[in-house]
Every structure is written in structure tokens, then in C-alpha cells.
Scaffold this motif. Structure first.
Motif, PDB file in Angstrom:
ATOM      1  N   ALA A 191     -24.698  42.853  40.795  1.00  0.00           N
ATOM      2  CA  ALA A 191     -24.072  42.598  42.105  1.00  0.00           C
ATOM      3  C   ALA A 191     -25.164  42.484  43.154  1.00  0.00           C
ATOM      4  N   THR A 192     -25.016  41.510  44.054  1.00  0.00           N
ATOM      5  CA  THR A 192     -26.071  41.303  45.038  1.00  0.00           C
ATOM      6  C   THR A 192     -25.480  40.958  46.397  1.00  0.00           C
ATOM      7  N   THR A 193     -26.352  40.858  47.374  1.00  0.00           N
ATOM      8  CA  THR A 193     -25.956  40.412  48.714  1.00  0.00           C
ATOM      9  C   THR A 193     -26.145  38.903  48.773  1.00  0.00           C
ATOM     10  N   LEU A 194     -25.711  38.311  49.888  1.00  0.00           N
ATOM     11  CA  LEU A 194     -25.929  36.869  50.036  1.00  0.00           C
ATOM     12  C   LEU A 194     -27.432  36.570  50.017  1.00  0.00           C
ATOM     13  N   ALA A 195     -28.217  37.442  50.634  1.00  0.00           N
ATOM     14  CA  ALA A 195     -29.672  37.233  50.639  1.00  0.00           C
ATOM     15  C   ALA A 195     -30.226  37.282  49.210  1.00  0.00           C
ATOM     16  N   GLY A 196     -29.697  38.186  48.395  1.00  0.00           N
ATOM     17  CA  GLY A 196     -30.167  38.326  47.011  1.00  0.00           C
ATOM     18  C   GLY A 196     -29.901  37.088  46.177  1.00  0.00           C
ATOM     19  N   VAL A 197     -28.859  36.351  46.540  1.00  0.00           N
ATOM     20  CA  VAL A 197     -28.513  35.109  45.840  1.00  0.00           C
ATOM     21  C   VAL A 197     -29.676  34.115  45.888  1.00  0.00           C
ATOM     22  N   ALA A 198     -30.394  34.126  47.018  1.00  0.00           N
ATOM     23  CA  ALA A 198     -31.442  33.111  47.247  1.00  0.00           C
ATOM     24  C   ALA A 198     -32.639  33.292  46.332  1.00  0.00           C
ATOM     25  N   GLU A 199     -32.708  34.397  45.595  1.00  0.00           N
ATOM     26  CA  GLU A 199     -33.839  34.589  44.681  1.00  0.00           C
ATOM     27  C   GLU A 199     -33.650  33.866  43.354  1.00  0.00           C
ATOM     28  N   ALA A 200     -32.456  33.298  43.148  1.00  0.00           N
ATOM     29  CA  ALA A 200     -32.186  32.613  41.869  1.00  0.00           C
ATOM     30  C   ALA A 200     -32.798  31.216  41.847  1.00  0.00           C
ATOM     31  N   GLU A 252     -15.718  26.803  52.464  1.00  0.00           N
ATOM     32  CA  GLU A 252     -16.433  28.054  52.157  1.00  0.00           C
ATOM     33  C   GLU A 252     -17.816  27.741  51.560  1.00  0.00           C
ATOM     34  N   VAL A 253     -17.888  26.651  50.783  1.00  0.00           N
ATOM     35  CA  VAL A 253     -19.181  26.282  50.189  1.00  0.00           C
ATOM     36  C   VAL A 253     -20.164  25.931  51.313  1.00  0.00           C
ATOM     37  N   GLU A 254     -19.695  25.165  52.272  1.00  0.00           N
ATOM     38  CA  GLU A 254     -20.561  24.781  53.384  1.00  0.00           C
ATOM     39  C   GLU A 254     -21.008  26.026  54.165  1.00  0.00           C
ATOM     40  N   ALA A 255     -20.061  26.955  54.381  1.00  0.00           N
ATOM     41  CA  ALA A 255     -20.397  28.162  55.151  1.00  0.00           C
ATOM     42  C   ALA A 255     -21.485  28.982  54.444  1.00  0.00           C
ATOM     43  N   VAL A 256     -21.378  29.151  53.123  1.00  0.00           N
ATOM     44  CA  VAL A 256     -22.414  29.950  52.440  1.00  0.00           C
ATOM     45  C   VAL A 256     -23.725  29.163  52.374  1.00  0.00           C
ATOM     46  N   ALA A 257     -23.643  27.847  52.241  1.00  0.00           N
ATOM     47  CA  ALA A 257     -24.877  27.038  52.206  1.00  0.00           C
ATOM     48  C   ALA A 257     -25.610  27.161  53.547  1.00  0.00           C
ATOM     49  N   ARG A 258     -24.862  27.114  54.646  1.00  0.00           N
ATOM     50  CA  ARG A 258     -25.496  27.256  55.976  1.00  0.00           C
ATOM     51  C   ARG A 258     -26.098  28.649  56.137  1.00  0.00           C
ATOM     52  N   ALA A 259     -25.357  29.664  55.645  1.00  0.00           N
ATOM     53  CA  ALA A 259     -25.845  31.042  55.784  1.00  0.00           C
ATOM     54  C   ALA A 259     -27.121  31.264  54.968  1.00  0.00           C
ATOM     55  N   LEU A 260     -27.271  30.512  53.872  1.00  0.00           N
ATOM     56  CA  LEU A 260     -28.423  30.715  52.990  1.00  0.00           C
ATOM     57  C   LEU A 260     -29.589  29.780  53.292  1.00  0.00           C
ATOM     58  N   LEU A 261     -29.350  28.791  54.127  1.00  0.00           N
ATOM     59  CA  LEU A 261     -30.262  27.659  54.265  1.00  0.00           C
ATOM     60  C   LEU A 261     -31.736  28.055  54.445  1.00  0.00           C
ATOM     61  N   MET A 306     -27.786  18.194  53.570  1.00  0.00           N
ATOM     62  CA  MET A 306     -28.340  19.374  54.244  1.00  0.00           C
ATOM     63  C   MET A 306     -29.294  20.131  53.308  1.00  0.00           C
ATOM     64  N   LEU A 307     -28.888  20.269  52.050  1.00  0.00           N
ATOM     65  CA  LEU A 307     -29.721  21.011  51.090  1.00  0.00           C
ATOM     66  C   LEU A 307     -30.975  20.227  50.712  1.00  0.00           C
ATOM     67  N   GLU A 308     -30.828  18.913  50.660  1.00  0.00           N
ATOM     68  CA  GLU A 308     -31.962  18.069  50.272  1.00  0.00           C
ATOM     69  C   GLU A 308     -33.128  18.245  51.238  1.00  0.00           C
ATOM     70  N   GLU A 309     -32.814  18.502  52.509  1.00  0.00           N
ATOM     71  CA  GLU A 309     -33.891  18.726  53.491  1.00  0.00           C
ATOM     72  C   GLU A 309     -34.714  19.954  53.144  1.00  0.00           C
ATOM     73  N   LYS A 310     -34.142  20.845  52.347  1.00  0.00           N
ATOM     74  CA  LYS A 310     -34.874  22.045  51.895  1.00  0.00           C
ATOM     75  C   LYS A 310     -35.429  21.844  50.480  1.00  0.00           C
TER      76      LYS A 310
END
Ligand code: NDP
Length: 290
Positions: free
Chosen positions: A47-56, A68-77, A103-107
């Protein structure tokens, strides 16, 4: 490979479990933190936080809608890194997915839409059909992961093509459910035993998933288990209508199905199971399909 899974609902829960069972390290995140903890305890995920997700290296989403997908993508960007792949198993909207992909491609992150068909039973058994839109090289990289979730994993085109295919499929399912309900209610009233009617139809050209599986297993016995919310199917039908309208295809059947599912959602509630739509036909037709 380090994976992250966002959304532990009816579908996401067993799908994340299957990735873990295939030997991957899987971090899980969902709106209700205790659910993620329970998944960790039951299935050996983390189990992780939203921030922990970004380590994958690969992030999966299986959320109600593209919003909801857009909202989490923006929060993780700001935490995303070049080379990551985002696999969206939500039944989402093609246009919104193209925006998220840009939006993701820019990253430097590649987005694949990868909605699934096969229901909660298929998710549990790892036998889903998965239709994927997006970059073919990214698809090749995640294909081995997807084969842990489904037995048919098919690349269908550019970003959005998976979501378009899924929405058309589900609008057809929605139409078939209503058509079968109307016909079978009439046959019941005419005194034809419904098991016999279904035996005939399922050996004939009017058969569908509704007549082969949903009516025998959920309607005739009046069990109506909750596996797929009516509100989510109504959402798919709205997307299916956008797809046909966007391509300039006259689609009176799709339009009528959309109207009927909006009525069903209002009368039966978003959280009813999708098969309960037959109860609307029963109300209007003053009878029971049993
Ligand atoms: P559910 O409603 O059962 O689950 C949705 C999940 O998303 C829940 O776990 C919920 O969290 C989580 N969630 C919602 N908002 C957020 C957020 N902002 N951040 C993090 N998590 C969030 O839906 P399903 O699993 O049934 O469906 C998921 C997708 O799959 C939908 O697009 C649906 O149309 C599609 N689908 C469903 C099928 C089915 O048979 N059910 C079949 C094929 C496709 P929590 O539980 O923590 O509150």
C-alpha cells in the motif's frame, strides 16, 4: 519490474492481485487508504501514497472515468520521469485520453489506453480481453504484464482506439440486454418457458452474451449480483454515442440506447447492477422474466 496500481474497485482489486501473483512488485493506491492496506495484507502488494506511485516504472489506472484518471495524472505530473509508461485500464473517453497522453508526453511518459472486457469473473481468472491504443513500442514493453491479466491482448490503433472500441462494444451489450429483456418478457407472457426459449435462441442467430450468460445466470434466478454498476455502463453508452457522432455515422439505435440507460440510471440508481436494467422493461411491461 516495479509497478503501481491506482484504483482497487471491482476490477482493479483482482487485476492488481494477478500482477502480484505473476511475480511483480506492485504498489497499490486507492481513494480509501484502508482498502489498499487490506490488499497488501491479503495479496502481498504494498500500500502506498499517491507520491509513492511515482516510483514505479509502469503505472496502471483502473478508475471509474477518464476524469479521475486526469485528476491523478495532474496530481502526479511533477513527479513523473521520462521512460515511464502509463497504462489506463479504465473504460475511458478517447478524446480525454488523447489530452492526457499529450500532457504526459511532455514529461517523457507514454500513455496507453488499455480497457478490458470480461467482467469481474474474467478479472479474477486473468482471462480478460484487453484492447490497447497507443505507441507500439510501449505496447511491446508492457505486453508481458498484460498477459498476466488477460488471454486476448490486442493492439487496436493509436491512443484512444482502445477506449473507442470498448465503448462501442459496451453500447452493443447495453442494446442486447434491452432487446433480450423485451423479447423474453413477451415470450414469458405468451406462456413459453424461458429456459426453453433461451435454449432455442442460444442455438440460433439472435444469441448474445446477454442471452448466453446474463439471463440464464442472473435474471431467471433473480440473483442480480452487483458486478458492474449501471452508472458505469450508462457512461460507456454516452462515450459510444460520442464515438459514432464524431465519425458522422447516423446512429438512431445508439441514441435510443443512451436515452433508455439515462432513464434506467435515474429510476434504478447508479449503483444498481447493469443487468437490473431489465427491471425497467418489466415495470413498463407489467410482468417478470423468470
Ligand atoms: P468500482 O466503482 O468498483 O471501482 C472504482 C475504484 O476507483 C474504487 O476502488 C475507488 O476507490 C477508486 N477511485 C475512484 N476515484 C478515485 C480517485 N480519485 N483516486 C483514486 N482512486 C479512486 O469500478 P469498477 O472496478 O467496476 O470499474 C473500473 C473501470 O473499469 C470503469 O471504467 C468501468 O467502466 C470498467 N469496467 C468495469 C467492469 C465490471 O464488470 N465492473 C468490466 C469492464 C470494465 P475506493 O474503492 O478506494 O473508494
Amino acid at each position: 519490474m516495479k509497478l503501481a496500481w491506482i484504483g482497487l474497485g471491482a476490477m482493479g482489486w483482482p487485476m492488481a492481485k494477478n500482477l502480484r501473483q505473476a511475480g511483480h512488485e506492485v504498489r497499490v493506491y486507492t481513494r480509501t487508504a484502508e482498502k489498499a492496506k487490506r490488499h497488501e495484507n491479503e495479496h502481498g502488494t504494498q500500500a502506498t501514497t499517491l507520491a509513492g506511485v511515482a516510483e514505479a516504472e509502469v503505472i496502471f489506472t483502473c478508475l471509474p472515468t477518464s476524469n479521475e484518471v486526469e485528476a491523478v495524472a495532474r496530481a502526479l505530473l511533477d513527479r513523473l520521469r521520462p521512460g515511464m509508461i502509463w497504462v489506463d485500464c479504465t473504460s475511458g473517453e478517447p478524446e480525454k485520453s488523447r489530452e492526457i497522453a499529450r500532457m504526459l508526453e511532455e514529461k517523457g511518459v507514454l500513455f496507453l489506453d488499455a480497457p478490458v472486457s470480461g467482467g469481474t469473473a474474467g478479472a479474477e481468472a486473468g482471462t480478460l480481453t484487453i484492447m490497447v491504443g497507443g505507441d507500439e513500442a510501449a505496447f511491446a514493453r508492457v505486453r508481458p504484464l498484460l498477459t498476466a491479466l488477460g488471454k486476448r491482448v490486442i493492439h487496436v490503433g493509436p491512443v484512444g482506439a482502445g477506449h473507442a472500441t470498448k465503448a462501442v462494444n459496451n453500447t452493443m451489450l447495453a442494446a442486447n440486454l434491452l432487446a433480450a429483456a423485451e423479447g423474453l418478457l413477451a415470450l414469458a407472457k405468451a406462456g413459453v418457458p424461458l429456459k426453453t426459449a433461451l435454449e432455442v435462441i442460444n442455438g440460433s442467430s439472435g444469441r448474445s452474451f446477454a442471452t448466453e450468460v446474463l439471463f440464464p445466470e442472473r435474471v431467471l434466478d433473480r440473483s442480480f449480483p452487483l458486478t458492474f454498476k449501471l452508472g458505469l455502463l450508462a457512461k460507456d453508452v454516452r462515450i459510444g454515442n460520442k464515438v459514432v457522432e464524431g465519425e458522422g455515422v447516423p446512429a438512431p439505435v445508439f441514441h435510443l440506447v443512451r436515452e433508455l440507460y439515462e432513464i434506467a440510471k435515474n429510476e434504478l440508481g447508479e449503483d444498481a447492477d447493469h443487468v437490473e436494467v431489465v427491471k425497467l422493461v418489466e415495470r413498463w411491461g407489467k410482468g417478470k422474466i423468470k
